[in-house]
Design a protein around this motif. Structure first.
Motif, mmCIF file in Angstrom:
data_model
loop_
_atom_site.group_PDB
_atom_site.id
_atom_site.type_symbol
_atom_site.label_atom_id
_atom_site.label_comp_id
_atom_site.label_asym_id
_atom_site.label_seq_id
_atom_site.Cartn_x
_atom_site.Cartn_y
_atom_site.Cartn_z
ATOM 1 N N GLN A 1 0.836 -1.193 0.000
ATOM 2 C CA GLN A 1 0.000 0.000 0.000
ATOM 3 C C GLN A 1 0.873 1.245 0.000
ATOM 4 O OE1 GLN A 1 -2.551 -0.279 3.458
ATOM 5 N NE2 GLN A 1 -4.069 -1.514 2.387
ATOM 6 N N TRP A 2 0.292 2.330 -0.538
ATOM 7 C CA TRP A 2 0.913 3.632 -0.365
ATOM 8 C C TRP A 2 0.897 3.952 1.119
ATOM 9 C CZ3 TRP A 2 2.906 4.838 -4.902
ATOM 10 C CH2 TRP A 2 2.244 4.465 -6.065
ATOM 11 N N SER A 3 1.945 4.566 1.617
ATOM 12 C CA SER A 3 2.019 4.816 3.060
ATOM 13 C C SER A 3 1.089 5.939 3.504
ATOM 14 C CB SER A 3 3.468 5.131 3.476
ATOM 15 O OG SER A 3 3.927 6.306 2.829
ATOM 16 N N HIS A 4 0.722 6.840 2.570
ATOM 17 C CA HIS A 4 -0.213 7.908 2.907
ATOM 18 C C HIS A 4 -0.831 8.461 1.631
ATOM 19 C CE1 HIS A 4 3.181 10.467 1.748
ATOM 20 N NE2 HIS A 4 3.906 9.852 2.665
ATOM 21 N N GLN A 5 -1.908 9.202 1.787
ATOM 22 C CA GLN A 5 -2.653 9.742 0.649
ATOM 23 C C GLN A 5 -1.800 10.674 -0.197
ATOM 24 O OE1 GLN A 5 -5.539 8.804 -0.329
ATOM 25 N NE2 GLN A 5 -6.823 10.463 -1.123
ATOM 26 N N LEU B 1 11.707 -0.420 -8.896
ATOM 27 C CA LEU B 1 10.650 -1.437 -8.838
ATOM 28 C C LEU B 1 10.950 -2.482 -7.771
ATOM 29 C CD1 LEU B 1 9.786 -2.073 -12.607
ATOM 30 C CD2 LEU B 1 8.528 -0.701 -10.947
ATOM 31 N N GLY B 2 12.225 -2.819 -7.620
ATOM 32 C CA GLY B 2 12.611 -3.804 -6.609
ATOM 33 C C GLY B 2 12.358 -3.329 -5.194
ATOM 34 N N LEU B 3 12.395 -2.002 -4.974
ATOM 35 C CA LEU B 3 12.158 -1.448 -3.640
ATOM 36 C C LEU B 3 10.673 -1.399 -3.288
ATOM 37 C CD1 LEU B 3 14.746 1.477 -3.611
ATOM 38 C CD2 LEU B 3 14.841 -0.631 -2.264
ATOM 39 N N GLY B 4 9.790 -1.582 -4.275
ATOM 40 C CA GLY B 4 8.376 -1.679 -3.992
ATOM 41 C C GLY B 4 7.617 -0.374 -4.135
ATOM 42 N N VAL B 5 6.334 -0.425 -3.769
ATOM 43 C CA VAL B 5 5.434 0.707 -3.945
ATOM 44 C C VAL B 5 5.812 1.875 -3.037
ATOM 45 C CG1 VAL B 5 3.051 1.478 -3.693
ATOM 46 C CG2 VAL B 5 3.528 -0.716 -4.769
ATOM 47 N N ALA B 6 5.831 1.619 -1.727
ATOM 48 C CA ALA B 6 6.122 2.705 -0.783
ATOM 49 C C ALA B 6 7.600 3.048 -0.741
ATOM 50 C CB ALA B 6 5.621 2.335 0.614
ATOM 51 N N GLY B 7 8.457 2.018 -0.731
ATOM 52 C CA GLY B 7 9.896 2.248 -0.589
ATOM 53 C C GLY B 7 10.575 2.729 -1.847
ATOM 54 N N GLY B 8 9.985 2.456 -3.025
ATOM 55 C CA GLY B 8 10.614 2.842 -4.278
ATOM 56 C C GLY B 8 9.827 3.870 -5.057
ATOM 57 N N VAL B 9 8.659 3.450 -5.585
ATOM 58 C CA VAL B 9 7.863 4.314 -6.462
ATOM 59 C C VAL B 9 7.426 5.580 -5.736
ATOM 60 C CG1 VAL B 9 5.793 4.451 -7.885
ATOM 61 C CG2 VAL B 9 7.076 2.301 -7.756
ATOM 62 N N GLN B 10 6.861 5.419 -4.550
ATOM 63 C CA GLN B 10 6.388 6.585 -3.806
ATOM 64 C C GLN B 10 7.534 7.530 -3.466
ATOM 65 O OE1 GLN B 10 3.384 6.162 -0.556
ATOM 66 N NE2 GLN B 10 4.966 7.057 0.755
ATOM 67 N N ARG B 11 8.657 6.990 -3.034
ATOM 68 C CA ARG B 11 9.783 7.826 -2.618
ATOM 69 C C ARG B 11 10.329 8.636 -3.798
ATOM 70 N NH1 ARG B 11 13.874 4.706 1.024
ATOM 71 N NH2 ARG B 11 11.951 4.696 2.246
ATOM 72 N N VAL B 12 10.406 8.017 -4.968
ATOM 73 C CA VAL B 12 10.882 8.727 -6.154
ATOM 74 C C VAL B 12 9.985 9.920 -6.462
ATOM 75 C CG1 VAL B 12 11.083 8.564 -8.670
ATOM 76 C CG2 VAL B 12 12.103 6.819 -7.232
#
Length: 532
Positions: free
Chosen positions: A12-16, A169-180
């Motif tokens: 999940q995304w960590s926040h809205q 992509l390897g870091l995942g939704v919250a750790g990778g995509v969201q952070r970028v």
């Protein structure tokens, strides 16, 4: 062998805010910068904003809401979400994902060009002859052929792009995509605001803005202007090819979907207008320096605008090296955030279908896409192949996808009321029945008109005077590939069970009108037996 029941928690995304920034990062891409200003200029200047706004309200936002509703309610990337909605619709999900696959493969090449030009800006390597440098010295553009001659200057940054994709992509939704996106989107905004401020202070900037925003009201009587407005909204919001379905599937159960959708839609349009101001202010300066009108300049849209016309402006600007680095750095950020969103859908779909880990899916996607990308688009025929594939993937593939999605969801499997109920149950901004009307009637009509017109033009007139065999291979061949691949992937068995799933909140079929009026009184936040 029986399929396994998937028991792991869905990411999940960590926040809205993270979701909204990621969705904005997907929507705001290279097309906002190099396509909107030129389309607006050719479509009546300030008058173009009228059909543009109407298109946003009647098509862009409704289809964006449809993507959100499907992904959030059925908790999967496009193939899984469509399968859970109605089993036989899975091929449509894979068709959307294969379009994302195709678009990602060539989109990465443009990011590689932007990376190269970011470096070139420090010594203004392109300043003397921008067009000759881009087409000749840098891309080494040759004849329309299936070339095997790799251009090292393109291949090296392209490989770096795919390495970065693998890591994110390897870091995942919250750790990778969201952070970028949390880092990249604010940087992109700051960079473009700086560009706008600088552009507005250049001699001739006012002339450029007058060219862009002076309304030509007669243009509104031209059907092509309206088609251009709908096309721009449609393509710039990243709708109808699996991206927003995937993004919405990672939202928390109680997430305000429609309000965040409005933020994303209007943020995207605001950035397009900001880009128009920046681009036409600088074009006004270039026209002033050359003693011509803005309309007499060549290359007001597409890659030529970014890599030929804009470098010509930079060559004559004070501190052109600095502003070149800012501009091409902004292109890299805008392109990369969009590329990640495109590939997340591909990676998530394979992860769900094959039951592999997130990292395994990321490695597979990056390896396959990267190999094809380098082999096709870092060659001497890369620019021609890219332009052709892009034309067919977007104007034929994505438009077809949207038509099929609207007709199937609204008219054939009749999920409009259920999806409307879902949006209204979790969101503060409620959608009325007009939403279903827009999706079921207006969308198929205007999209079908766009599609038929484009197909007739491509068949009768060809494209960019390219040989017929070339258009068959890279144009129609692209569409054939996505269709065949969609059915092949559908035929593969699911590693994990897709059957044990109950959408939440449950639709009370005995009281549909009451349910659609607002959240069910009994909704307590439980998943009603759903295995996430």
């Amino acid at each position: 062998m029986a399929t396994k029941v998937q028991s792991t928690e869905r990411e999940q995304w960590s926040h809205q805010t993270g979701f909204i920034l990621a969705a904005i990062g997907s929507a705001v891409g290279l097309g906002n910068i190099w396509r909107f200003p030129g389309v607006a200029y050719e479509g009546g200047g300030g008058a173009f904003l009228v059909p543009y706004l109407i298109a946003l309200l009647t098509a862009g936002i409704p289809i964006l809401f449809l993507d959100y509703a499907i992904g959030h309610r059925f908790r999967g990337a496009a193939p899984l979400a469509f399968r859970r909605m109605k089993k036989w619709t899975e091929p449509l999900g894979w068709f959307q994902i294969m379009l994302s696959f195709v678009i990602a493969v060539y989109y990465a090449a443009v990011i590689a060009w932007s990376m190269s030009y970011f470096v070139f800006s420090f010594d203004m390597e392109y300043a003397d002859d921008p067009k000759g440098f881009f087409l000749g010295e840098y891309l080494q553009v040759g004849e329309p052929e299936i070339s095997t001659s790799i251009v090292a200057g393109v291949a090296i940054p392209l490989v770096l792009v795919w390495v970065a994709v693998l890591v994110i992509l390897g870091l995942g939704v919250a750790g990778g995509v969201q952070r970028v996106n949390v880092i990249g989107i604010p940087l992109l905004l700051v960079a473009f605001i700086a560009l706008v401020i600088r552009a507005l202070t250049l001699p001739g900037a006012t002339d450029g803005l007058n060219e862009l925003f002076t309304p030509d009201w007669e243009a509104l009587s031209d059907p092509d202007v309206w088609i251009a407005a709908y096309s721009q909204i449609f393509f710039s919001l990243s709708i109808a090819f699996g991206i927003m379905i995937t993004y919405a599937s990672y939202q928390k159960r109680k997430a305000n979907m429609t309000s965040s959708g409005l933020v994303v839609a209007f943020a995207n349009s605001s950035f397009e207008i900001l880009a128009g101001i920046a681009v036409f202010s600088t074009l006004g300066f270039l026209a002033f320096e050359r003693g011509v009108g803005v309309g007499e300049l060549e290359g007001l849209t597409g890659p030529i605008l970014s890599f030929v016309t804009f470098p010509a402006v930079l060559a004559q600007m004070p501190a052109g090296s600095l502003w070149g680095a800012v501009f091409f750095g902004a292109l890299v950020i805008a392109g990369f955030t969009s590329l990640i969103s495109i590939l997340l859908g591909v990676s998530a779909s394979l992860q769900e279908k094959l039951g592999v880990s997130r990292r395994a899916a990321a490695v597979g996607v990056a390896a396959v896409c990267g190999t094809i990308s380098v082999a096709l688009f870092s060659t001497t025929s890369g620019l021609l192949a890219l332009d052709t594939v892009d034309q067919w993937a977007n104007n034929i593939g994505v438009v077809t996808s949207a038509i099929l999605m609207a007709i199937i969801v609204i008219w054939i499997i009749r999920k409009g009321d259920e999806l409307r109920f879902h949006l209204n149950s979790v969101s503060t901004f409620k959608v009325g029945r007009i939403w279903i009307l827009l999706l079921g009637v207006l969308a198929p009509i205007y999209l079908s008109y766009m599609l038929i017109e484009r197909i007739i033009t491509l068949i009768s007139d060809g494209y960019e005077q390219l040989p017929t065999w070339y258009l068959v291979v890279f144009g129609w061949g692209t569409i054939a590939f996505t269709v065949i691949a969609a059915f092949v992937l559908t035929a593969l068995p699911w590693r994990n069970s897709t059957e044990r799933f109950t959408p939440w909140p449950q639709l009370r079929h005995d009281d549909v009108k009451t349910a659609l009026a607002g959240p069910p009184q009994s909704a307590d936040g439980s998943t009603n037996g759903e295995i996430k």
